[in-house]
Scaffold this active site. Sequence first.
Site, short mmCIF file in Angstrom:
data_model
loop_
_atom_site.label_atom_id
_atom_site.label_comp_id
_atom_site.label_asym_id
_atom_site.label_seq_id
_atom_site.Cartn_x
_atom_site.Cartn_y
_atom_site.Cartn_z
N HIS A 84 1.15 -1.32 0.13
CA HIS A 84 -0.25 0.16 0.32
C HIS A 84 1.09 1.18 -0.37
O HIS A 84 0.25 2.21 -0.33
CB HIS A 84 -0.90 -0.31 0.81
N ASN A 135 -7.10 5.92 3.25
CA ASN A 135 -8.16 6.34 2.43
C ASN A 135 -8.91 7.78 2.60
O ASN A 135 -10.04 8.23 2.82
CB ASN A 135 -9.34 5.09 3.58
N ASP A 154 -0.80 2.14 -5.12
CA ASP A 154 -0.53 0.79 -5.93
C ASP A 154 -1.47 0.51 -5.83
O ASP A 154 -3.04 0.68 -6.06
CB ASP A 154 -0.08 -0.45 -4.86
N ASN A 209 -9.77 2.72 -2.18
CA ASN A 209 -10.96 4.22 -0.86
C ASN A 209 -9.98 4.90 -0.95
O ASN A 209 -10.24 5.71 -0.68
CB ASN A 209 -10.21 3.14 0.38
#
Length: 205
Positions: free
Chosen positions: A19, A70, A95, A116
């Site tokens: 991430h 997020n 990513d 998100n």
Amino acid sequence: MLILAGQGNPGPAYAGNRHNIGFRAVDAIAARWGFGPERSRFQGLAREGVIETPEGPVRALTLKPQTFYNESGRAVAAALKFFKLSPADLVLFYDEIDLAGGRFRMKTGGGAAGNNGVRSVTAHIGPDFRRARLGVGHPGHKDRVQGHVLSDFHKSEAAWVSALVGAVADAAPLLAAGEDERYQAEVLRLAPAEKLDPRRPGDLA
């Protein structure tokens, strides 16, 4: 001014996660082009500098939102508002599970495709920003996606991760010049990666 924002989560516990490859990409750009020191700005960590292009120098700011993945849109929107920029002046590095590890794609606009962080940025500034998608592969089933992106890269993946973020940085003059198709081609030339099925487990490493 160009905003180069990476997506990731703050703190050392997340630093090696898939991430966080967006953070690694913008760090590599800032290091390669000698940007200034990192400062706390716009609910994130920012470095400012210049990328030299054939058409002349382009001012750029790298931004790593510290709002958690997020909620990336809050930091990005604050930076764009401060510099009076439009979504077209933002490149978001993140990513991409629908690309095999090491693959790279540029696109402008579109949906969030379940990401998100992208959804947050879109909610704050609209969808018409530039997206630098860094392939990390897919775990094979949607129920495993969260664990996959929040896990660290394997040692066997270190070579292509390093090559990809290095290529993203070395090719940055094309990005700064607004030549996204040429930028994509140059990144893939500098860090070649096979076109594999991102959902094949054997293709992740």
